[in-house]
Motif scaffolding. Structure first.
Motif, PDB file in Angstrom:
ATOM      1  N   UNK A  35       0.823  -1.214   0.000  1.00  0.00           N
ATOM      2  CA  UNK A  35       0.000   0.000   0.000  1.00  0.00           C
ATOM      3  C   UNK A  35       0.855   1.261   0.000  1.00  0.00           C
ATOM      4  N   UNK A  36       0.373   2.289  -0.689  1.00  0.00           N
ATOM      5  CA  UNK A  36       1.085   3.567  -0.729  1.00  0.00           C
ATOM      6  C   UNK A  36       1.143   4.186   0.666  1.00  0.00           C
ATOM      7  N   UNK A  37       2.279   4.774   1.006  1.00  0.00           N
ATOM      8  CA  UNK A  37       2.441   5.440   2.294  1.00  0.00           C
ATOM      9  C   UNK A  37       3.203   6.738   2.060  1.00  0.00           C
ATOM     10  N   UNK A  38       2.472   7.834   1.903  1.00  0.00           N
ATOM     11  CA  UNK A  38       3.097   9.112   1.579  1.00  0.00           C
ATOM     12  C   UNK A  38       3.822   9.729   2.767  1.00  0.00           C
ATOM     13  N   UNK A  39       3.580   9.215   3.969  1.00  0.00           N
ATOM     14  CA  UNK A  39       4.278   9.728   5.141  1.00  0.00           C
ATOM     15  C   UNK A  39       5.683   9.149   5.253  1.00  0.00           C
ATOM     16  N   UNK A  40       5.868   7.931   4.790  1.00  0.00           N
ATOM     17  CA  UNK A  40       7.154   7.243   4.947  1.00  0.00           C
ATOM     18  C   UNK A  40       7.959   7.173   3.658  1.00  0.00           C
ATOM     19  N   UNK A  41       7.291   7.284   2.505  1.00  0.00           N
ATOM     20  CA  UNK A  41       7.974   7.117   1.227  1.00  0.00           C
ATOM     21  C   UNK A  41       8.256   8.464   0.565  1.00  0.00           C
ATOM     22  N   UNK A  42       9.372   8.509  -0.140  1.00  0.00           N
ATOM     23  CA  UNK A  42       9.731   9.717  -0.888  1.00  0.00           C
ATOM     24  C   UNK A  42       9.153   9.605  -2.299  1.00  0.00           C
ATOM     25  N   UNK A  43       7.832   9.750  -2.389  1.00  0.00           N
ATOM     26  CA  UNK A  43       7.133   9.665  -3.669  1.00  0.00           C
ATOM     27  C   UNK A  43       6.158  10.834  -3.784  1.00  0.00           C
ATOM     28  N   UNK A  44       5.870  11.198  -5.024  1.00  0.00           N
ATOM     29  CA  UNK A  44       4.912  12.271  -5.275  1.00  0.00           C
ATOM     30  C   UNK A  44       3.506  11.739  -5.531  1.00  0.00           C
ATOM     31  N   UNK A  45       3.433  10.523  -6.075  1.00  0.00           N
ATOM     32  CA  UNK A  45       2.147   9.909  -6.389  1.00  0.00           C
ATOM     33  C   UNK A  45       2.397   8.422  -6.621  1.00  0.00           C
ATOM     34  N   UNK A  46       1.326   7.678  -6.764  1.00  0.00           N
ATOM     35  CA  UNK A  46       1.492   6.248  -6.977  1.00  0.00           C
ATOM     36  C   UNK A  46       0.262   5.619  -7.589  1.00  0.00           C
ATOM     37  N   UNK A  47       0.402   4.362  -7.923  1.00  0.00           N
ATOM     38  CA  UNK A  47      -0.692   3.580  -8.493  1.00  0.00           C
ATOM     39  C   UNK A  47      -0.977   2.429  -7.545  1.00  0.00           C
ATOM     40  N   UNK A  48      -2.253   2.248  -7.234  1.00  0.00           N
ATOM     41  CA  UNK A  48      -2.628   1.274  -6.229  1.00  0.00           C
ATOM     42  C   UNK A  48      -3.909   0.560  -6.633  1.00  0.00           C
ATOM     43  N   UNK A  49      -3.993  -0.710  -6.248  1.00  0.00           N
ATOM     44  CA  UNK A  49      -5.171  -1.530  -6.522  1.00  0.00           C
ATOM     45  C   UNK A  49      -6.137  -1.433  -5.349  1.00  0.00           C
ATOM     46  N   UNK A  50      -7.412  -1.204  -5.654  1.00  0.00           N
ATOM     47  CA  UNK A  50      -8.410  -1.132  -4.595  1.00  0.00           C
ATOM     48  C   UNK A  50      -9.658  -0.431  -5.098  1.00  0.00           C
ATOM     49  N   UNK A  51     -10.411   0.123  -4.174  1.00  0.00           N
ATOM     50  CA  UNK A  51     -11.667   0.782  -4.527  1.00  0.00           C
ATOM     51  C   UNK A  51     -11.476   2.253  -4.893  1.00  0.00           C
ATOM     52  N   UNK A  52     -10.284   2.807  -4.605  1.00  0.00           N
ATOM     53  CA  UNK A  52     -10.040   4.220  -4.884  1.00  0.00           C
ATOM     54  C   UNK A  52     -10.530   5.149  -3.799  1.00  0.00           C
ATOM     55  N   UNK A  53     -11.085   4.596  -2.737  1.00  0.00           N
ATOM     56  CA  UNK A  53     -11.593   5.414  -1.629  1.00  0.00           C
ATOM     57  C   UNK A  53     -10.648   5.253  -0.439  1.00  0.00           C
ATOM     58  N   UNK A  54      -9.623   6.110  -0.401  1.00  0.00           N
ATOM     59  CA  UNK A  54      -8.619   6.046   0.647  1.00  0.00           C
ATOM     60  C   UNK A  54      -8.514   7.412   1.317  1.00  0.00           C
ATOM     61  N   UNK A  55      -8.574   7.450   2.649  1.00  0.00           N
ATOM     62  CA  UNK A  55      -8.519   8.729   3.368  1.00  0.00           C
ATOM     63  C   UNK A  55      -7.253   9.516   3.020  1.00  0.00           C
ATOM     64  N   UNK A  56      -7.433  10.792   2.753  1.00  0.00           N
ATOM     65  CA  UNK A  56      -6.313  11.674   2.504  1.00  0.00           C
ATOM     66  C   UNK A  56      -5.733  11.603   1.107  1.00  0.00           C
ATOM     67  N   UNK A  57      -6.366  10.806   0.230  1.00  0.00           N
ATOM     68  CA  UNK A  57      -5.839  10.672  -1.123  1.00  0.00           C
ATOM     69  C   UNK A  57      -6.893  11.055  -2.158  1.00  0.00           C
ATOM     70  N   UNK A  58      -6.443  11.737  -3.197  1.00  0.00           N
ATOM     71  CA  UNK A  58      -7.264  11.960  -4.383  1.00  0.00           C
ATOM     72  C   UNK A  58      -6.895  10.873  -5.391  1.00  0.00           C
TER      73      UNK A  58
END
Length: 295
Positions: free
Chosen positions: A137-160
């Motif tokens: 799973x994407x973790x913008x607090x711990x990873x040095x990334x600007x954006x990512x691609x993830x599998x799921x429903x697309x409804x994740x808190x704090x993410x567009x």
């Protein structure tokens, strides 16, 4: 002004990684600050060493990865990203404000994103895309990334999010297996992806095949490896139809059955943090993705 070369001198694996990622010998040569002939020569050296073809020309002259090349690239990319990061840490430098760090599952990166990235580079030559792979799973607090691609429903808190492809499941196999009916599944190994453990369960249930154990067969870390095993005739893989479209059109893989299972909004999404200002590079990439999906 040419970008600073941050990696050690050119070698065959590095030449292939750049060419496979950009799907262009000329762009790889520009990135590596060498001639296209040097890149081609190094890639041929690597292919001779491995004893297999990694890159080929499609009809129309477009460069594409072979199945072996796609698998090899997915393994090389994280290694070269780590090498770049280690070099940057020592030098204390960064690529610059127009570097975009994206993370994606390996299968989606190799099967969908990388073949299309050349068009982004053509439109935005000033933006460097740094692509890493993982199915975690994407973790913008711990990873040095600007954006990512993830599998799921697309409804994740704090993410567009931006939905990328439909998630339609189909069994696929090499034509040589000659599967003619659903009962034939009992004669062959089921090929699984550890990143998508429920796919066979859901499809077999929809097909009404309760006498087949959905957990039996071979298990692979990613769908990318399962697709490769299927193409080599080792069994039947459950595939996302969009990600094997090229294989189906070329006949490398076939769909033995008519039943397709649409998983609705459970699919791949491009995601970015809502609490961060959107950089120009991220906005350009998001808009490019949106137009690419609509096409």
């Amino acid at each position: 002004m040419a970008r600073r070369n941050l990696l050690p001198p050119l070698n065959p694996a590095r030449a292939f990684e750049a060419t496979g990622r950009l799907l262009s010998v000329s762009k790889a040569a520009e990135e590596l600050s060498v001639t296209p002939a040097a890149v081609s020569r190094q890639v041929r050296t690597l292919e001779a060493y491995l004893g297999t073809t990694l890159l080929e020309r499609a009809p129309g002259g477009r460069m594409q990865l072979t199945p072996a090349g796609a698998r090899y690239l997915s393994e090389l990319m994280p290694l070269f990203v780590s090498l770049r990061e280690a070099t940057l840490a020592v030098t204390g430098s960064r690529y610059g404000g127009n570097t975009l760090r994206i993370r994606s599952p390996a299968t989606f990166a190799v099967r969908w994103l990388i073949p299309r990235l050349a068009s982004f580079h053509q439109r935005h030559k000033d933006i460097d895309v740094q692509l890493t792979t993982s199915f975690q799973p994407l973790d913008f607090q711990r990873e040095d990334i600007d954006a990512g691609i993830q599998l799921g429903t697309g409804r994740w808190p704090g993410l567009s999010t931006l939905q990328l492809i439909p998630n339609v499941l189909v069994p696929v196999a090499a034509p040589s297996l000659q599967i003619r009916s659903k009962r034939d599944l009992g004669k062959h190994s089921l090929l699984h992806s550890l990143a998508r453990p429920d796919d066979w369960v859901l499809w077999l249930e929809a097909a009404g095949l309760r006498n087949i154990d959905p957990s039996r067969g071979m298990k692979y870390e990613t769908s990318l490896l399962a697709y490769q095993a299927a193409a080599e005739g080792h069994g039947v893989a459950m595939a996302q139809k969009e990600l094997v479209a090229k294989d189906l059109s070329e006949g490398t893989l076939v769909t033995p059955f008519d039943l397709e299972l649409d998983r609705g909004d459970h699919t791949y999404y491009f995601a970015w943090a809502t609490d961060r200002p959107e950089s120009g590079a991220l906005k350009a990439f998001r808009q490019w993705l949106s137009s690419t999906v609509k096409d």
